[in-house]
Design an enzyme around this catalytic site. Sequence first.
Site, mmCIF file in Angstrom:
data_model
loop_
_atom_site.group_PDB
_atom_site.id
_atom_site.type_symbol
_atom_site.label_atom_id
_atom_site.label_comp_id
_atom_site.label_asym_id
_atom_site.label_seq_id
_atom_site.Cartn_x
_atom_site.Cartn_y
_atom_site.Cartn_z
ATOM 1 N N GLY A 51 0.704 -1.285 0.180
ATOM 2 C CA GLY A 51 0.064 0.097 0.053
ATOM 3 C C GLY A 51 0.840 1.358 0.033
ATOM 4 C CG HIS A 52 4.546 1.409 0.400
ATOM 5 N ND1 HIS A 52 4.469 0.338 1.007
ATOM 6 C CD2 HIS A 52 5.829 1.173 -0.417
ATOM 7 C CE1 HIS A 52 5.390 -0.788 0.872
ATOM 8 N NE2 HIS A 52 6.250 -0.064 -0.025
ATOM 9 C CB SER A 53 4.599 4.402 -4.776
ATOM 10 O OG SER A 53 5.590 4.673 -5.810
ATOM 11 N NE ARG A 98 5.698 -0.629 -3.996
ATOM 12 C CZ ARG A 98 6.857 -0.890 -4.322
ATOM 13 N NH1 ARG A 98 7.892 -1.626 -3.562
ATOM 14 N NH2 ARG A 98 7.680 0.071 -5.242
#
Length: 134
Positions: A51-53, A98
């Site tokens: 839940g991040h980039s 992702r």
Amino acid sequence: MANNDDVVVIEIPKVKDARGNLAIVEKDILPYKVNRVYYLYDVPSDAFRGGHSHKAQYEFLIPVSGSFDVILKDGSTTRTITLNKPDKGLLIVPGIWRELENFSSGSVCLVLASDVYEESDYIRDFNHYLSLEG
């Protein structure tokens, strides 16, 4: 600007032996020097990770045991890759959102990262991520 086509599955060289297989990540397998190694385990099947980039960090995900899905988003397209073979890893370049889900029982996700943990490299809000990509 990165897109989902920049994310690739890489076959990890292995040595087959009657005693078991040996997978080797060295030399030019990755386009960066590994500076951090961590792994996810005992993840409940209904849990959500990622839940991040990252702004600059590369990550190589290896399903050491079991399987899980990696959902990749680049602001335009969404791609899901199931990782379930310990001799194949997923190279995620900077700028790709992702999410990891559908962890099988006993799964282990090993991550070889290009940099040490640096909170300022993370984009954790998807709407903020979209505003940067647009």
